[in-house]
Design an enzyme around this catalytic site. Structure first.
Site, PDB file in Angstrom:
ATOM      1  CD  GLU A   1      -2.947  -1.236   2.252  1.00 30.13           C
ATOM      2  OE1 GLU A   1      -2.694  -0.562   3.270  1.00 30.13           O
ATOM      3  OE2 GLU A   1      -3.933  -1.990   2.166  1.00 30.13           O
TER       4      GLU A   1
ATOM      5  CD  GLU B   1      -4.817  -6.049   3.066  1.00 33.54           C
ATOM      6  OE1 GLU B   1      -3.587  -6.123   2.868  1.00 33.54           O
ATOM      7  OE2 GLU B   1      -5.329  -5.250   3.868  1.00 33.54           O
TER       8      GLU B   1
END
Length: 690
Positions: A205, A281
């Site tokens: 991320e 995810e």
């Protein structure tokens, strides 16, 4: 409503409607999800018709369903479970045709930093330091492979050890060095654990750096790791989708576009790359009725809406202390190794509806999509005549995600008819597996119903809401079970650990959950008396963080509900002049909120002073003074908390104690140990009595 109603009596009127339906379809009979319902005819009996046909060819390759261990420390307590309970939990997660039967295991490449619910240790705390037995991810990957040799393994960094930053909090300060660090983890997995890593990520991320991705690909190839595929960038669709379209070297380097929490939708720029598209995810749900419904919905609709061929759940197993962030967000809950209790929740069986009946390498049919009255259907085949149909009718009420808002949608009861064409035209029977969500008990999930007889190439189902069906030619499905685990009970009220274990398999003491820093078993040289084996804080430099690590190191243990207790611990300050160590009680925050943790902290320092503070940051000092403590000597700290007051005691050749009230101290919380800075420090003979 009965779970399954098979309409075997075909009316002539329905046959006429089938002829009309087929005339509306294209010559090939194919249709995409967005126009799936445009080719649905509704009969006078409110039946919607769908053609399942492989004649026009097959669509994208199915890459599998998986779970994430990490991001962070989400499997921390699992390794502490005694047998047989630990093996039972692993069976529910990984054993084929038993429970979730996962196809993919994604693990955090430990980087010493806080990554949501704790830290995971790096295999290289310092430059030149290599240890491929720290942490539990190696063990977990081996246990997964033991049960399913075909499971795919993914590694992804969340944080990095500080030395890679060359004085900056930036792993790209020296991109070649960082790439070699990641490559060393892959090589270590093979050399020390015989594990082949299939995919590697960039930085969870965080903004992708094109230059680093190219260097990583080069270093992988130089070490004969050409088969290790790169996933980028475990975040948003952009800018990685644009990079692929503009840079041929990036196009050649990246194999999979991985995104997080995509809401079942994909950018067109990503589709144009012709790369595999995964939700690397997703989920982030309570493992109860709402979460189970959300998981059922996205396992279908990530493909129906977004052409994503793999979905990976965060997280694999909720095996961290209650009251930490995202409690019970795992496919299964295992947070009490001291009792052996664990809970097999709805997401395990929702996952099984797909994983037990379709394997990576199967392909989606082009005839998949939304159902006329809500819900969705995906269809897969192995190309050898086997067929699996997965149908979900999850309502908005039971499809909620904790990390993103789910737009409102409607689903209603409906009757559907499938016409099997092409290779499937000669099928005569389908196995049936069924789950009803939206209410307990979960033993109603993943029921095997009587096989479905196919008549004249068609089969009809009456669907309720919040239902999940798998119709399949595969006959090996099983709802596995183990004996009922022990009853839940609190953390032991009397706990001792003398750390006398030498070289432990996992390097970390059972039940301690590191929140900043890394605490490992340590063996001292000769001449240390009764302190040969200790627990040591191992970091002397702040890691390159992903979350908000504290400026102090800290590891928690015990029951968040603890109030009155007695703590005793031997401590050893290793850093001269500026070093310090604490023990604490009633610590009220951890995980990504660790910087603002409050409690009752008893500090002693190498400069001969002490402090009692209400917080980890030492901004709220209750008491301070002289302690006559120094580095290089062992001391015993004692902290005793009663209903109205607390006293502390330091024992060495001249003992003393202090006493304060509890007016500003949190009412309850964990026990903790730690150091003043990122510095070496040792602990021994911990005793807790409540």
């Amino acid at each position: 409503m009965s779970p399954l109603k098979v309409w075997t009596n075909r009316l002539r009127g329905l046959l006429l409607q089938w002829l009309l339906l087929l005339s509306l379809l294209s010559a090939t009979g194919s249709f995409r999800s967005k126009i799936f319902t445009k080719h649905v005819l509704r009969s006078n009996l409110s039946t919607s018709f769908y053609v399942l046909d492989d004649t026009p060819g097959l669509d994208r390759v199915f890459d599998g369903i998986g779970g994430v261990s990490g991001g962070g420390a989400t499997s921390r307590l699992l390794v502490n479970y005694p047998e047989p309970y630990r093996s039972e939990i692993l069976d529910y997660l990984f054993k084929p045709n038993f429970g979730a039967s996962l196809h993919i295991l994604k693990v955090e490449i430990g980087g010493d930093g806080q990554t949501t619910d704790g830290t995971e240790p790096s295999h290289m705390h310092y430059k030149g330091d290599e240890n491929y037995f720290r942490g539990y991810e190696w063990w977990l990957m081996k246990e997964a492979k033991k049960r399913n040799p075909n499971i795919k393994l993914i590694g992804l960094p969340w944080s990095f050890p500080g030395w890679l930053g060359s004085g900056r909090s930036d792993p790209y300060a020296n991109m070649t060095m960082t790439a070699l660090y990641v490559v060393s983890w892959i090589l270590g997995a093979k050399k020390h654990h015989n594990l082949d890593i299939d995919y590697i990520g960039i930085w969870n991320e965080k903004e992708p750096y094109k230059t680093y991705i190219k260097i990583l690909r080069e270093k992988l190839n130089e070490k004969d790791l050409n088969g290790v595929k790169i996933i980028a960038n475990d975040d948003h669709w952009d800018p990685i989708s644009n990079y692929l379209g503009l840079d041929p070297r990036i196009q050649n380097a990246i194999d999979v576009i991985g995104v997080h929490y995509p809401g079942t939708h994909t950018l067109q720029d990503a589709l144009k790359t012709n790369k595999a598209i995964w939700s690397t995810e997703d989920c982030s749900i309570f493992n109860h009725e709402d979460g189970g419904g959300f998981w059922a919905r996205i396992l279908n609709q990530n493909y129906v809406n977004g052409q994503m061929t793999s979905t990976i759940a965060w997280n694999l197993v909720s095996s961290y202390y209650p009251q930490l962030l995202f409690e019970r967000d795992g496919l299964l809950t295992a947070k009490e190794p001291w009792s052996g209790h664990y809970a097999v929740e709805a997401p395990i069986w929702i996952t099984a509806h797909t994983t037990q009946f379709a394997q990576p390498g199967w392909q989606y049919l082009k005839t998949v999509g939304h159902l006329f009255n809500g819900g969705s259907c995906v269809v897969l085949t192995d190309g050898l005549g086997n067929l699996t149909i997965i149908i979900e009718t999850m309502t908005h009420q039971y499809s909620q995600c904790r990390k993103s808002r789910v737009p409102f949608f409607q689903v209603s009861e409906q009757t559907i008819t499938f016409s099997l064409q092409g290779t499937f035209k000669e099928l005569t029977m389908l196995q049936v597996w069924y789950s009803k969500l939206g209410k307990k008990p979960w033993n109603n999930a993943f029921q095997q119903l009587p096989p479905l007889t196919i008549i004249d190439g068609t089969v009809t189902l009456k669907l309720g809401v919040d239902e999940l069906y798998t119709l399949t030619t595969i006959t090996t499905g099983q709802k596995g079970s183990h004996p009922i685990p022990p009853e839940s009970r609190p953390f032991p009220s009397n706990f001792e650990d003398n750390f006398n274990v030498g070289n432990s398999l996992f390097r970390a003491s059972p039940h301690f959950a590191d929140q900043t820093g890394v605490f490992e078993y340590f063996t001292n040289d000769q001449g240390t008396g009764d302190h040969t084996f200790t627990l040591r804080q191992m970091l002397n430099q702040r890691p390159i963080t992903w979350a908000e690590d504290a400026d102090q190191t800290i590891s928690i243990i015990g029951d968040y509900n603890w109030r009155n207790l007695n703590i005793s611990c031997d401590i050893y300050i290793e850093k001269p002049v500026t070093g310090g160590i604490f023990i604490a009680a009633r610590v009220n925050k951890a995980g990504s909120s660790i910087r603002s943790a409050q409690g009752l902290f008893f500090w002693v320092f190498a400069d001969g002073s002490y402090q009692v503070t209400n917080d980890l940051e030492r901004k709220m000092v209750i008491r301070s003074g002289s302690s006559d403590t120094h580095w290089g000597s062992w001391y015993t700290l004692i902290l005793n908390i009663s209903n109205t007051q607390v006293y502390g005691l330091l024992t060495h050749w001249s003992g003393w104690k202090w006493r304060v009230g509890l007016d500003s101290v949190p009412p309850n919380g964990w026990v903790a140990i730690g150091t003043k800075n990122f510095e070496f420090g040792q602990f021994d003979n911990l005793r807790i009595q409540t």
